[in-house]
Design a protein around this motif. Structure first.
Motif, PDB file in Angstrom:
ATOM      1  N   ARG A  83       0.829  -1.207   0.000  1.00  0.00           N
ATOM      2  CA  ARG A  83       0.000   0.000   0.000  1.00  0.00           C
ATOM      3  C   ARG A  83       0.862   1.255   0.000  1.00  0.00           C
ATOM      4  O   ARG A  83       0.583   2.223  -0.720  1.00  0.00           O
ATOM      5  CB  ARG A  83      -0.918  -0.022   1.234  1.00  0.00           C
ATOM      6  CG  ARG A  83      -1.803   1.201   1.391  1.00  0.00           C
ATOM      7  CD  ARG A  83      -2.937   1.252   0.388  1.00  0.00           C
ATOM      8  NE  ARG A  83      -3.919   2.263   0.776  1.00  0.00           N
ATOM      9  CZ  ARG A  83      -5.014   2.541   0.113  1.00  0.00           C
ATOM     10  NH1 ARG A  83      -5.281   1.905  -1.015  1.00  0.00           N
ATOM     11  NH2 ARG A  83      -5.860   3.458   0.548  1.00  0.00           N
ATOM     12  N   LEU A  84       1.922   1.277   0.797  1.00  0.00           N
ATOM     13  CA  LEU A  84       2.822   2.436   0.840  1.00  0.00           C
ATOM     14  C   LEU A  84       3.503   2.655  -0.504  1.00  0.00           C
ATOM     15  O   LEU A  84       3.714   3.799  -0.930  1.00  0.00           O
ATOM     16  CB  LEU A  84       3.868   2.255   1.937  1.00  0.00           C
ATOM     17  CG  LEU A  84       3.362   2.301   3.376  1.00  0.00           C
ATOM     18  CD1 LEU A  84       4.479   1.939   4.352  1.00  0.00           C
ATOM     19  CD2 LEU A  84       2.794   3.676   3.723  1.00  0.00           C
ATOM     20  N   THR A  85       3.846   1.576  -1.179  1.00  0.00           N
ATOM     21  CA  THR A  85       4.456   1.689  -2.507  1.00  0.00           C
ATOM     22  C   THR A  85       3.475   2.298  -3.497  1.00  0.00           C
ATOM     23  O   THR A  85       3.846   3.134  -4.339  1.00  0.00           O
ATOM     24  CB  THR A  85       4.918   0.303  -2.993  1.00  0.00           C
ATOM     25  OG1 THR A  85       5.841  -0.245  -2.046  1.00  0.00           O
ATOM     26  CG2 THR A  85       5.608   0.404  -4.352  1.00  0.00           C
ATOM     27  N   GLU A  86       2.218   1.907  -3.395  1.00  0.00           N
ATOM     28  CA  GLU A  86       1.173   2.493  -4.251  1.00  0.00           C
ATOM     29  C   GLU A  86       1.017   3.981  -3.952  1.00  0.00           C
ATOM     30  O   GLU A  86       0.848   4.795  -4.878  1.00  0.00           O
ATOM     31  CB  GLU A  86      -0.146   1.763  -4.026  1.00  0.00           C
ATOM     32  CG  GLU A  86      -0.154   0.322  -4.519  1.00  0.00           C
ATOM     33  CD  GLU A  86      -1.395  -0.436  -4.075  1.00  0.00           C
ATOM     34  OE1 GLU A  86      -2.168   0.119  -3.252  1.00  0.00           O
ATOM     35  OE2 GLU A  86      -1.600  -1.568  -4.541  1.00  0.00           O
ATOM     36  N   ILE A  87       1.060   4.342  -2.690  1.00  0.00           N
ATOM     37  CA  ILE A  87       0.960   5.756  -2.319  1.00  0.00           C
ATOM     38  C   ILE A  87       2.151   6.536  -2.869  1.00  0.00           C
ATOM     39  O   ILE A  87       1.996   7.656  -3.386  1.00  0.00           O
ATOM     40  CB  ILE A  87       0.873   5.899  -0.783  1.00  0.00           C
ATOM     41  CG1 ILE A  87      -0.484   5.384  -0.277  1.00  0.00           C
ATOM     42  CG2 ILE A  87       1.072   7.359  -0.364  1.00  0.00           C
ATOM     43  CD1 ILE A  87      -0.610   5.348   1.234  1.00  0.00           C
ATOM     44  N   ARG A  88       3.337   5.946  -2.786  1.00  0.00           N
ATOM     45  CA  ARG A  88       4.531   6.619  -3.322  1.00  0.00           C
ATOM     46  C   ARG A  88       4.384   6.892  -4.819  1.00  0.00           C
ATOM     47  O   ARG A  88       4.694   7.991  -5.294  1.00  0.00           O
ATOM     48  CB  ARG A  88       5.768   5.763  -3.058  1.00  0.00           C
ATOM     49  CG  ARG A  88       7.058   6.354  -3.629  1.00  0.00           C
ATOM     50  CD  ARG A  88       8.253   5.492  -3.249  1.00  0.00           C
ATOM     51  NE  ARG A  88       8.129   4.137  -3.795  1.00  0.00           N
ATOM     52  CZ  ARG A  88       8.967   3.141  -3.473  1.00  0.00           C
ATOM     53  NH1 ARG A  88       9.948   3.360  -2.616  1.00  0.00           N
ATOM     54  NH2 ARG A  88       8.789   1.945  -4.003  1.00  0.00           N
ATOM     55  N   HIS A  89       3.910   5.899  -5.570  1.00  0.00           N
ATOM     56  CA  HIS A  89       3.700   6.095  -7.010  1.00  0.00           C
ATOM     57  C   HIS A  89       2.682   7.210  -7.266  1.00  0.00           C
ATOM     58  O   HIS A  89       2.873   8.045  -8.164  1.00  0.00           O
ATOM     59  CB  HIS A  89       3.212   4.794  -7.650  1.00  0.00           C
ATOM     60  CG  HIS A  89       4.245   3.711  -7.704  1.00  0.00           C
ATOM     61  ND1 HIS A  89       5.594   3.958  -7.821  1.00  0.00           N
ATOM     62  CD2 HIS A  89       4.121   2.350  -7.653  1.00  0.00           C
ATOM     63  CE1 HIS A  89       6.264   2.829  -7.845  1.00  0.00           C
ATOM     64  NE2 HIS A  89       5.392   1.829  -7.736  1.00  0.00           N
ATOM     65  N   ALA A  90       1.610   7.212  -6.475  1.00  0.00           N
ATOM     66  CA  ALA A  90       0.573   8.237  -6.660  1.00  0.00           C
ATOM     67  C   ALA A  90       1.109   9.628  -6.328  1.00  0.00           C
ATOM     68  O   ALA A  90       0.779  10.605  -7.014  1.00  0.00           O
ATOM     69  CB  ALA A  90      -0.635   7.905  -5.792  1.00  0.00           C
ATOM     70  N   LEU A  91       1.903   9.724  -5.287  1.00  0.00           N
ATOM     71  CA  LEU A  91       2.482  11.019  -4.909  1.00  0.00           C
ATOM     72  C   LEU A  91       3.332  11.593  -6.037  1.00  0.00           C
ATOM     73  O   LEU A  91       3.301  12.808  -6.305  1.00  0.00           O
ATOM     74  CB  LEU A  91       3.332  10.870  -3.651  1.00  0.00           C
ATOM     75  CG  LEU A  91       2.586  10.657  -2.336  1.00  0.00           C
ATOM     76  CD1 LEU A  91       3.556  10.269  -1.225  1.00  0.00           C
ATOM     77  CD2 LEU A  91       1.805  11.899  -1.936  1.00  0.00           C
ATOM     78  N   LYS A  92       4.069  10.742  -6.712  1.00  0.00           N
ATOM     79  CA  LYS A  92       4.950  11.218  -7.782  1.00  0.00           C
ATOM     80  C   LYS A  92       4.167  11.641  -9.017  1.00  0.00           C
ATOM     81  O   LYS A  92       4.685  12.382  -9.862  1.00  0.00           O
ATOM     82  CB  LYS A  92       5.970  10.132  -8.134  1.00  0.00           C
ATOM     83  CG  LYS A  92       6.966   9.900  -7.004  1.00  0.00           C
ATOM     84  CD  LYS A  92       7.990   8.825  -7.350  1.00  0.00           C
ATOM     85  CE  LYS A  92       9.005   8.664  -6.220  1.00  0.00           C
ATOM     86  NZ  LYS A  92      10.018   7.629  -6.520  1.00  0.00           N
TER      87      LYS A  92
END
Length: 383
Positions: free
Chosen positions: A290-299
């Motif tokens: 989930r955190l990895t998905e959030i990181r992608h979305a943030l970028k």
């Protein structure tokens, strides 16, 4: 359907106080019907968050202990009773012919949150936060923030109505991690310098954690400024070292902990997370995904690129079924940048740059959790 008043609670932090579980006698005649309920109080943080919010009672600091009281207010428009709630509280109530209500609110100031319709909560209106939610509707971050249902009026006050993030969990475990390399806005820095005010309450909070925290002059004055307190608070935690810090946790059995002010190193954080998930590596893996998905979305996020994100948290939730989620919450101090300005979110902060270090903190958080998985794998292989 026979509607019954559904009580919630107000938790008023008090240094040196104690928390207690309230008995049936505390309700008095407030609820006209037999109620059975299990109440567990805490003070983990957040906002619309439906979970721990800033660490401020007068300044954002939440206390793990408190006095539990009831405060009923009648909404004359709908003739329904409302009960004020403070800090992280999970309230599960069963009334005759009424569906079980399960929700958690992590909050700061008294009266900031109210229970709402089933599956939602109300947070005291903030123009700044409302604008953030409106912008997030069409942003890459939309799947990772609480559902926003507009502004509603209660008792003559305005509130933001949001999805209760605990709705789909059974006896959830909750953790709040405040993100970024600092927890104060640059504007707060300027105001604090222009109008320094000694605060005895913040001095007491500082000395309660570290008697050597105040300088000799501050000991003599028995007071510190809010800015000094915030900078000290960031420095003793992992905010300065890792770009995030654990604000508090609440376990499925109702036990709460906010004693993380000196959780400073990566190893300190690992130990807290291992205890939080009970050694369940599957939950850690889900969190990392989930955190990895959030990181992608943030970028990819236009919103993130054009906002200084201060005081925002990641809310971790899981239960015994291994159901686990992470949400971005608390946007009350998230501030739009001047036209044409962008932030990288992963470089050191210098006053005037407005860099917040959010991405740096997220990278460190992912790496920390991945190291737990790696360590568990190595141990399994050894056996």
């Amino acid at each position: 359907m026979d509607e019954r008043p559904v009580p919630q609670v107000t938790i008023t932090p008090e240094v040196g106080g104690s928390s207690r579980e309230m008995g049936q006698e505390d309700w008095g005649n407030a609820a006209d019907g037999a109620l059975r309920r299990k109440l567990s109080s805490s003070s983990v943080s957040s906002t619309g968050s439906s979970a721990l919010e800033s660490e401020e009672s007068s300044d954002g600091e939440r206390d793990g202990k408190g006095i539990v009281t009831l405060e009923q207010v009648v909404d004359t428009a709908e003739n329904k009773p409302w009960w004020k709630l403070k800090t992280i509280v999970q309230c599960s109530i069963t009334a005759t012919q009424r569906k079980k209500v399960n929700w958690v609110q992590l909050a700061g100031h008294k009266g900031n949150f109210k229970a709402a319709d089933e599956g939602t909560i109300l947070k005291k209106f903030s123009e700044n936060e409302m604008q953030c939610f409106e912008k997030l509707r069409n942003d890459a971050l939309f799947p990772f923030v609480p559902g926003y249902h507009g502004v509603v009026e209660r008792e003559g006050e305005s509130f933001l109505q949001m999805t209760d993030l605990l709705t789909n969990f059974e006896q959830p475990n909750v953790m709040d991690c405040k993100m970024g390399l600092r927890t104060y806005l640059e504007e707060e820095l300027v105001r604090a310098r222009e109008r320094p005010k000694l605060r005895e309450d913040l001095y007491k909070k500082m000395t309660a954690v570290d008697g050597d925290g105040p300088t000799a002059q501050e000991h003599g004055q028995k007071g510190v400024t809010k800015l000094r307190y915030m900078q000290w608070r960031d420095a003793i935690s992992s905010t300065n070292t890792l770009g995030f810090r654990i604000e508090g946790t609440k376990s499925s059995d109702g036990k709460c902990c906010t004693d993380f002010k000196k959780t400073h190193s990566k190893q300190d954080v690992i130990l807290v997370f291992q205890g939080f998930v009970g050694g369940n590596a599957n939950i850690i893996r889900t969190y990392v995904t989930r955190l990895t998905e959030i990181r992608h979305a943030l970028k990819r996020s236009d919103f993130f690129m054009h906002h200084e994100v201060i005081g925002s948290s990641l809310l971790f939730i899981h239960d015994k079924t291994d159901n686990a989620q992470v949400w971005m919450i608390d946007f009350g101090k998230t501030t739009a940048l001047p036209a044409g300005q962008r932030l990288k979110h992963n470089v050191p902060w210098k006053e005037g740059s407005r860099e917040d270090g959010y991405l740096q903190g997220l990278e460190n958080l992912i790496n920390t959790l991945e190291s737990i998985i790696s360590h568990d794998g190595d141990e399994a292989a050894a056996h």
